[in-house]
Design a protein around this motif. Structure first.
Motif, PDB file in Angstrom:
ATOM      1  N   SER A   3      -7.687  -4.064   0.820  1.00 40.13           N
ATOM      2  CA  SER A   3      -7.853  -2.725   0.243  1.00 40.13           C
ATOM      3  C   SER A   3      -6.894  -1.734   0.890  1.00 40.13           C
ATOM      4  O   SER A   3      -6.358  -0.849   0.219  1.00 40.13           O
ATOM      5  CB  SER A   3      -9.308  -2.261   0.411  1.00 40.13           C
ATOM      6  OG  SER A   3      -9.656  -2.237   1.788  1.00 40.13           O
ATOM      7  N   LYS A   4      -6.678  -1.878   2.214  1.00 37.68           N
ATOM      8  CA  LYS A   4      -5.759  -0.970   2.904  1.00 37.68           C
ATOM      9  C   LYS A   4      -4.325  -1.187   2.425  1.00 37.68           C
ATOM     10  O   LYS A   4      -3.583  -0.234   2.150  1.00 37.68           O
ATOM     11  CB  LYS A   4      -5.847  -1.188   4.408  1.00 37.68           C
ATOM     12  CG  LYS A   4      -7.177  -0.742   5.023  1.00 37.68           C
ATOM     13  CD  LYS A   4      -7.188  -0.994   6.520  1.00 37.68           C
ATOM     14  CE  LYS A   4      -8.503  -0.549   7.134  1.00 37.68           C
ATOM     15  NZ  LYS A   4      -8.547  -0.819   8.597  1.00 37.68           N
ATOM     16  N   SER A   7      -3.580   0.084  -1.074  1.00 37.38           N
ATOM     17  CA  SER A   7      -3.426   1.533  -1.209  1.00 37.38           C
ATOM     18  C   SER A   7      -1.970   1.954  -0.978  1.00 37.38           C
ATOM     19  O   SER A   7      -1.516   2.972  -1.509  1.00 37.38           O
ATOM     20  CB  SER A   7      -4.356   2.260  -0.227  1.00 37.38           C
ATOM     21  OG  SER A   7      -3.974   1.985   1.113  1.00 37.38           O
TER      22      SER A   7
END
Length: 302
Positions: A3-4, A7
């Motif tokens: 998820s990091k 982004s």
């Protein structure tokens, strides 16, 4: 991690199988949380200095030819785990899945995988689901292994690699429209078996079924067994072991005594004493089933 990274890099992808040389347009980073994942970041999206920074935060993986996965393996993985199409197979054949679980993960895994492939030379594919679980996909043939052969293979692999393998033998099937669903059901069974029947090395539906039945009995029969028979079995582990072996050997006194390393008269004495205490005749089929299920109940939480 994913998820990091997503982004910052919207086109990053994740897989739970190792990347190969064919994914050369990505930089790959390995992360181990609840499961092992490889995350790929497109090379075209990395700016100067970012690769060095990511390499300090995560483990950079350089795919090589030793980790190459064949088209067949990728097709089966896509079918079983990603809702892909069924690979091209002979529709006149029957297919089964033999699941493999190893108790740990270390650097010998490549040698272990090669040994599996040597034992199953006729298999359609062997693939890893994660770092400890794999699948052998095979068509029925004259050399399809049974429980005894897989037990021997498990012992051999443990001696060679110090990894303890467990196997689940799936059923041969030719109803390909439900093949993925049936694999998923067998996968769930294997997970339950590893959790509750860890002393075994080789599992099948027939071996797991009595335990599942015992652990899911309705309250009424379960409560009666807990009052009448279970206390006797809990207080005498030797008797419980005797009954299990006796019943698993089709009530054959000689064979059971040989397995238990006792004289057959000793075994018969234990069985007679149990019958006297409970007024249960193990020569009756229904009584034998009831007692066997009760023996399995002993190790379940109260």
């Amino acid at each position: 991690m994913l998820s990091k990274l997503q982004s910052y890099y919207p086109n990053a992808i994740a897989m739970n199988i190792p990347p190969t040389v064919t994914e050369k347009d990505y930089y790959w980073f390995k992360e181990e949380m609840k499961e092992l994942y490889w995350v790929g970041v497109p090379k075209s999206e990395l700016r100067e200095g970012q690769l060095e920074l990511l390499s300090t935060l995560y483990e950079l993986v350089i795919p090589d030819h030793s980790s190459y996965l064949s088209d067949s393996v990728r097709e089966w993985y896509a079918y079983l785990c990603q809702q892909g199409d069924l690979p091209t197979i002979n529709r006149e054949k029957t297919i089964r899945f033999i699941q493999v679980h190893i108790n740990s993960f270390d650097q010998e895994i490549k040698g272990f995988e090669e040994a599996i492939r040597e034992f199953f030379t006729q298999s359609l594919a062997f693939l890893w689901l994660d770092k400890q679980n794999g699948i052998i996909i095979e068509e029925k043939s004259e050399i399809s292994y049974g429980e005894e052969e897989l037990y021997s293979i498990s012992i051999t692999l443990e001696n060679d690699f110090y990894l303890k393998p467990y196997f689940y033998i799936g059923k041969f099937r030719n109803k390909f429209t439900t093949l993925r669903e049936l694999f998923s059901l067998e996968r769930d069974l294997f997970i339950q078996a590893l959790k509750h029947l860890s002393k075994e090395r080789v599992y099948s539906f027939e071996k797991i079924f009595p335990f599942l039945l015992a652990s899911n009995l309705p309250d009424l029969p379960s409560n009666i067994l807990k009052k009448d028979i279970l206390p006797i079995l809990r207080e005498d582990s030797e008797l419980r072991r005797t009954l299990i072996v006796f019943l698993e050997h089709n009530s054959n006194t000689s064979h059971a005594a040989k397995t238990l390393y006792v004289h057959r008269n000793t075994l018969q004495y234990r069985i007679d004493k149990f019958s006297e205490k409970t007024d249960i005749n193990l020569k009756h089929f229904n009584s034998a089933i009831m007692v066997y299920l009760t023996c399995l109940l002993v190790n379940l939480p109260e």
